[in-house]
Design a protein around this motif. Structure first.
Motif, short mmCIF file in Angstrom:
data_model
loop_
_atom_site.label_atom_id
_atom_site.label_comp_id
_atom_site.label_asym_id
_atom_site.label_seq_id
_atom_site.Cartn_x
_atom_site.Cartn_y
_atom_site.Cartn_z
N LEU A 184 18.17 85.71 41.50
CA LEU A 184 19.11 84.86 40.77
C LEU A 184 19.01 83.39 41.16
O LEU A 184 19.61 82.52 40.53
CB LEU A 184 20.56 85.33 41.01
N LEU A 185 18.25 83.11 42.21
CA LEU A 185 18.20 81.73 42.74
C LEU A 185 17.22 80.89 41.95
O LEU A 185 16.26 81.40 41.36
CB LEU A 185 17.77 81.75 44.21
N PRO A 186 17.42 79.55 41.97
CA PRO A 186 16.42 78.67 41.37
C PRO A 186 15.05 78.93 42.01
O PRO A 186 14.97 79.22 43.20
CB PRO A 186 16.92 77.26 41.72
N LYS A 187 14.02 78.80 41.21
CA LYS A 187 12.67 79.17 41.65
C LYS A 187 12.26 78.46 42.94
O LYS A 187 11.70 79.08 43.85
CB LYS A 187 11.66 78.83 40.54
N GLY A 188 12.58 77.17 43.05
CA GLY A 188 12.19 76.41 44.24
C GLY A 188 12.86 76.92 45.50
O GLY A 188 12.22 77.07 46.56
N VAL A 189 14.16 77.21 45.41
CA VAL A 189 14.91 77.70 46.58
C VAL A 189 14.40 79.09 46.96
O VAL A 189 14.19 79.39 48.14
CB VAL A 189 16.43 77.75 46.27
N ARG A 190 14.17 79.93 45.96
CA ARG A 190 13.68 81.28 46.24
C ARG A 190 12.32 81.23 46.94
O ARG A 190 12.08 81.95 47.92
CB ARG A 190 13.56 82.07 44.92
N ALA A 191 11.44 80.36 46.47
CA ALA A 191 10.10 80.25 47.05
C ALA A 191 10.18 79.82 48.53
O ALA A 191 9.46 80.34 49.39
CB ALA A 191 9.25 79.25 46.26
N LYS A 192 11.09 78.90 48.82
CA LYS A 192 11.24 78.44 50.21
C LYS A 192 11.72 79.57 51.12
O LYS A 192 11.22 79.75 52.24
CB LYS A 192 12.24 77.27 50.27
N ILE A 193 12.69 80.34 50.64
CA ILE A 193 13.22 81.45 51.46
C ILE A 193 12.16 82.52 51.64
O ILE A 193 11.97 83.04 52.76
CB ILE A 193 14.51 82.03 50.81
N GLU A 194 11.45 82.86 50.58
CA GLU A 194 10.41 83.91 50.68
C GLU A 194 9.30 83.48 51.64
O GLU A 194 8.79 84.30 52.40
CB GLU A 194 9.84 84.20 49.28
N ALA A 195 8.98 82.19 51.62
CA ALA A 195 7.90 81.70 52.50
C ALA A 195 8.32 81.72 53.96
O ALA A 195 7.48 81.84 54.86
CB ALA A 195 7.52 80.28 52.09
#
Length: 308
Positions: free
Chosen positions: A227-238
């Protein structure tokens, strides 16, 4: 069994007071020393802060916690932990042991354990005492706000003496929008530059607070990554591993094998011992803090003015 609290315990973050006292007096370039050349400015300032807090919060019990060296379970988990810290100033080094001597002469227990930080000893003792006593933690460290509860208040020392901010759960929620547990999760996301762990790169306080306000916990955020914005999600996943590690590093342990009973930390100022130590360290101007000394017949033996 009575549920009435048995007094008020003040747990002193000794390192926070000592460093604050050192830098508050050393910035002008003058370091207080004895005639023999022993630096005492940090100990002198520590005593001023200590007695001011005792006067303000009127504890029935007092205990003081200390770091016991740099190596802890956190440095084992993460090599970089606090690796950015500069060495203590030379004039402060002899005062680490000296301040503990002075605290002991006041009649206050010194608590610390190798492998753990003072914070962990504080958390453990607060947890032990809070079942039957009111607990006040005296510190300058906002990480301690995670220890706030209905029976544990965190007293943050602000600039200058006699300037305190007292946090209970309601105050923490009102001022910061956080529960005590979320203080830990916040550090998981944003890291801590002073302790040198990164959290999730690219996520600062504003984003971290928004995530916690919407999803409650680190786990809640992870469950809702989609549900998160793509940029925020990418940072957390990384940085997922570092998110978990940063949260582990931020969490204060409350199960350290240290013990100090309420009986042991009953606040009864040892006036004669304290006065002798103050004289030895040439702290004549602080003798008013211990009060006039009397003999067994109650006659004042020494007028404080005689001691300078």
């Amino acid at each position: 069994m009575s549920s009435e609290p048995k007094g008020r315990v003040m747990i002193v973050d000794g390192m926070a007071l000592l460093f604050r006292a050192f830098y508050a007096t050393a910035y002008g370039g003058y370091i207080r020393k004895t005639k023999a050349g022993l630096p005492t400015n940090a100990v002198y300032g520590f005593l001023q802060y200590f007695f001011d807090a005792v006067s303000t919060f009127e504890p029935s019990h007092v205990v003081c916690c200390w770091d016991m060296g740099k190596g802890t379970f956190r440095t084992e988990k993460y090599d970089g932990y606090k690796s950015n810290r500069i060495d203590a100033p030379l004039e402060l080094i002899p005062q680490f042991d000296l301040v503990k001597e002075v605290v002991a002469e006041l009649g206050v227990p010194n608590i610390g354990l190798a492998g753990y930080e003072a914070d962990d000893c504080i958390g453990t003792l607060a947890s032990c005492y809070s079942g039957e006593s009111e607990v006040y933690i005296l510190t300058g460290d906002h990480d301690m706000l995670q220890l706030v509860s209905d029976s544990v208040k965190v007293v943050i020392m602000k600039k200058g003496r006699s300037n305190y901010k007292v946090y209970d759960p309601a105050e923490l929620l009102e001022e910061r929008g956080l529960t005590p547990a979320q203080v830990i999760d916040l550090k998981g996301f944003m890291g801590d530059t002073s302790d040198n762990y990164p959290g999730v790169r690219g996520i600062g306080e504003k984003t971290a607070l928004k995530l916690l306000s919407e999803y409650g916990t680190v786990e809640g955020v992870i469950e809702n990554l989609h549900l998160l914005p793509k940029g925020v999600r990418a940072k957390i996943e990384a940085d997922l591993d570092m998110l978990h590690l940063s949260r582990e590093l931020a969490e204060i342990r409350c199960d350290v094998p240290v013990v100090c009973t309420l009986t042991e930390c009953l606040w009864e100022l040892q006036r004669e011992k304290a006065a002798r130590k103050f004289q030895e360290l040439e702290f004549g101007s602080l003798l008013h803090l211990v009060g006039p000394l009397k003999d067994e017949q109650g006659i004042v033996q020494i007028e404080l003015g005689d001691l300078g």
